[in-house]
Design an enzyme around this catalytic site. Structure first.
Site, PDB file in Angstrom:
ATOM      1  N   ASP A  77       0.883  -1.157   0.000  1.00 62.20           N
ATOM      2  CA  ASP A  77       0.000   0.000   0.000  1.00 62.20           C
ATOM      3  C   ASP A  77       0.927   1.215   0.000  1.00 62.20           C
ATOM      4  OD1 ASP A  77      -1.561   2.201   0.635  1.00 62.20           O
ATOM      5  OD2 ASP A  77      -2.722   1.177   2.172  1.00 62.20           O
ATOM      6  N   ASN A 104       2.659   5.933 -10.563  1.00 63.23           N
ATOM      7  CA  ASN A 104       1.365   5.935 -11.233  1.00 63.23           C
ATOM      8  C   ASN A 104       0.184   5.721 -10.287  1.00 63.23           C
ATOM      9  OD1 ASN A 104      -0.529   5.377 -13.663  1.00 63.23           O
ATOM     10  ND2 ASN A 104      -0.644   3.481 -12.460  1.00 63.23           N
ATOM     11  N   TYR A 170      -8.625  16.364  -6.258  1.00 65.32           N
ATOM     12  CA  TYR A 170      -7.884  15.714  -7.334  1.00 65.32           C
ATOM     13  C   TYR A 170      -6.898  16.687  -7.977  1.00 65.32           C
ATOM     14  CZ  TYR A 170      -6.903  13.230 -11.692  1.00 65.32           C
ATOM     15  OH  TYR A 170      -6.268  12.615 -12.747  1.00 65.32           O
ATOM     16  N   LYS A 174      -2.671  16.546  -7.884  1.00 62.75           N
ATOM     17  CA  LYS A 174      -1.856  16.457  -9.093  1.00 62.75           C
ATOM     18  C   LYS A 174      -0.963  17.683  -9.263  1.00 62.75           C
ATOM     19  CE  LYS A 174      -3.255  12.400 -10.459  1.00 62.75           C
ATOM     20  NZ  LYS A 174      -2.331  11.252 -10.533  1.00 62.75           N
TER      21      LYS A 174
END
Length: 259
Positions: A77, A104, A170, A174
């Site tokens: 994890d 990723n 989100y 990023k």
């Protein structure tokens, strides 16, 4: 004299044969496609997922395609530092080096207005997308440096620079990944570490299909080359280039594949 002096074999700068590359979030979507695709191009791939069965499944696919010794299934994890440290230690014990890292692992969550999102949900997405990339970098980079350096790719998003309503967590995660990539470049370039954050654009993955409606996908597809959204396999060539000697001088920057 017949013939001439022997000429040593010259390695092509795009050749990634036997490079050791770890791909996080390799269970499905972009991660799986990149793991299998890099192996097809000659790399040895560390398939890192949270689930033992899926890690073995993807590693098994690589073995069937490329033969034994081309993949290592590792379970962790990536939000858990102890598990990340153990995963890197296993790579070290198995192959003794690491040449590339594709950060990723992550999740895509949209449609959550700021006033409807609680702090725990916001923190959770930051942990999944950003803190995980920090932890894997922190533990993998020393192994790469010990071997002379390597490449770290951060799988970012168009949402990092052009985010939408409902995607605060989100987009923030990023955008933070882009800054992390640049800072790691500044701190570790002199030790052979090269970093690039990559924004694939809307890509047809199970995660994307879980949050994007058919109408939105169709509208975006109409603006992309060929009238289609990206496919996970579209990332293989770019990741291979970045992990090769040809991409050595590209570092500390952000690459957006589609506007």
């Amino acid at each position: 004299m017949i013939g001439g002096p022997s000429v040593a074999a010259v390695t092509h700068p795009l050749d990634i044969s036997d490079r050791i590359v770890m791909v996080t979030g390799a269970a499905r979507g972009i991660g799986r496609a990149v793991a299998v695709g890099l192996a097809d191009l000659g790399a040895r791939v560390v398939v890192l997922t949270r689930n033992a069965a899926t890690a073995e499944e993807v590693a098994g696919e690589i073995t069937r395609r490329r033969g034994a010794g081309r993949a290592l299934a590792v379970v962790a994890d990536v939000t858990d530092e102890e598990q990340v440290a153990a995963a890197v230690a296993r790579v070290d014990a198995h192959w003794g080096r690491l040449d590339g890292l594709i950060n990723n692992a992550g999740a895509m969550v949209t449609g959550r207005p700021v006033l409807d999102m609680d702090a725990a949900e916001f923190r959770s997405l930051l942990e999944t997308n950003l803190v995980s990339a920090f932890l894997v970098t922190r533990h993998a980079a020393p192994l790469m440096i010990r071997g002379g350096g390597g490449r770290i790719v951060y799988m970012s998003s168009k949402g990092a620079v052009q985010s939408l309503a409902g995607a605060s967590a989100y987009g923030a995660s990023k955008a933070g990944m882009n800054i992390l990539s640049n800072v790691v470049h500044q701190e570790l370039a002199d030790q052979g570490i090269r970093t690039v954050a990559v924004a694939p654009g809307l890509t047809d993955t199970p995660g994307m299909r879980e949050v994007a409606g058919a109408d939105h996908i169709a509208r975006v597809a109409a603006t992309y080359p060929g009238g289609r959204v990206g496919q996970p396999e579209d990332l293989v060539g770019l990741c291979a280039y970045l992990c090769s000697d040809a991409g050595t001088h590209l570092s500390g920057t952000f690459v957006m594949m589609r506007p």
